[in-house]
Design an enzyme around this catalytic site. Sequence first.
Site, PDB file in Angstrom:
ATOM      1  N   ARG A  49       0.859  -1.195   0.000  1.00 53.93           N
ATOM      2  CA  ARG A  49       0.000   0.000   0.000  1.00 53.93           C
ATOM      3  C   ARG A  49       0.890   1.238   0.000  1.00 53.93           C
ATOM      4  NH1 ARG A  49      -5.372  -0.362   3.397  1.00 53.93           N
ATOM      5  NH2 ARG A  49      -6.221   0.384   1.434  1.00 53.93           N
ATOM      6  N   ASP A  83      -3.871  -1.706  -6.655  1.00 54.49           N
ATOM      7  CA  ASP A  83      -4.428  -2.068  -5.356  1.00 54.49           C
ATOM      8  C   ASP A  83      -5.828  -2.646  -5.523  1.00 54.49           C
ATOM      9  OD1 ASP A  83      -5.278  -2.283  -2.773  1.00 54.49           O
ATOM     10  OD2 ASP A  83      -4.849  -0.203  -2.202  1.00 54.49           O
ATOM     11  N   TYR A 129      -4.056   0.335   7.844  1.00 44.04           N
ATOM     12  CA  TYR A 129      -4.973  -0.467   8.634  1.00 44.04           C
ATOM     13  C   TYR A 129      -4.843  -0.118  10.115  1.00 44.04           C
ATOM     14  CZ  TYR A 129      -5.389  -3.383   4.457  1.00 44.04           C
ATOM     15  OH  TYR A 129      -5.611  -3.830   3.188  1.00 44.04           O
ATOM     16  N   SER A 181      -8.402  -2.284  -2.558  1.00 42.38           N
ATOM     17  CA  SER A 181      -9.130  -1.019  -2.504  1.00 42.38           C
ATOM     18  C   SER A 181     -10.207  -0.945  -3.573  1.00 42.38           C
ATOM     19  CB  SER A 181      -8.157   0.157  -2.659  1.00 42.38           C
ATOM     20  OG  SER A 181      -7.335   0.274  -1.513  1.00 42.38           O
ATOM     21  N   GLN A 239      -0.811   2.301  -6.175  1.00 43.98           N
ATOM     22  CA  GLN A 239      -2.246   2.544  -6.022  1.00 43.98           C
ATOM     23  C   GLN A 239      -3.060   2.012  -7.196  1.00 43.98           C
ATOM     24  OE1 GLN A 239      -2.704   6.737  -5.307  1.00 43.98           O
ATOM     25  NE2 GLN A 239      -2.386   6.533  -3.102  1.00 43.98           N
TER      26      GLN A 239
END
Length: 382
Positions: free
Chosen positions: A119, A127, A224, A130, A124
């Site tokens: 992450r 990912d 997280y 997500s 991105q």
Amino acid sequence: MRIAVALETRTGETRVALVPELVGKLTGLGYVVVVEPGAGAGALHDDEEYVAAGAEVLEEPWLDADVVVSVNPLDASVVRRLRAGTATVSFLPVNQSLDLVADLRDCDVTSFAMELVPRISRAQSMDALSSQALVSGYRCAIVAAGLLRRFFPLNMTAAGTVPPAQVVVLGAGVAGLQAIATSKRLGAVVKAYDVRAAAAEEIRSMGAIAIELELETLEGTGGYAREMTEDRAARQRDLLAPYIADADALITTAAVPGRSAPLLVTAEMVEQMKPGSVVVDLAAESGGNVEGAQPGKVVRVGHAQVWGGANVPGQMPGPASRLYAQNVVNLVTLMTRSGGEGDGEALFAPDFDDEIVAGSCVTHGGAIRHEPTRAALEGDAP
């Protein structure tokens, strides 16, 4: 080099790892794309669409493939038939798939797990956690609105005023924020809570009210939350109880990949909710945030209906597949050397000095490269 798109065999799976509109991204790099018959049917893409986009449709395309892409990990029976050196790209929940990881290692298959993509800013676009959480968060709000037998928005009419629904969202990661945003767009009054300090500002940016409890925050790594003690969890439940009792709809989204979901709401707390209330537990498959929630079922606890999520992204296979496929294409592109624009053949050549490649790799060269999985399978001995 050949990239095979595998047909998903998991019961109820509707997604596909590559959609027709992205086939050209891979053929443009120099790959030959081969699709298993019916692979896109669940996402409403027929074989003819893939052919029109430049792919081939063949039975068992993974037999001669250099790279095999899928949503869920391949069956062990398929892994054992792959050529040595084949690479796979999929979700691969290593903690629940140790026997399969051993097969991948023993068959000299290079495997990449989409949930292990680091992450970081540069990753991105790859990912997949997500992108699928985005779909899940939207779906949760729609399910809550559909189950609730009242309006979400305020309605002022000649016959009187109907107040808006009160929605509480627990967890403000990607899924939670999307659930907040969608509930707000539907007109509900939304309150939300997350154990991370930074989440309060994100909640407010969505137009919701941030619930603030007099408890320590739990900032973890990778965006997280870190695990909480049982004492803190009990205190948090006590403080959240009045907010939940006042809610018409409760949506819970707290989950950490590879671990059981935290229990945020007890059955006793749900029993205090009003008649006709709705609870949507996105984390039901990983243990559940709500006591009594069952994956894929709607159960009654007290006066409330409790909906347990099961493969929630797969309930919206079109957008979920499109987003996941783009994640896969971006990761494969990172690991490809090519003349580009059809000028040269693709060479799938992962650079294991790259943080993204190294972080997402589970097995390579007959060895397990993901250290926690290696330790679980082989112990700490070198």
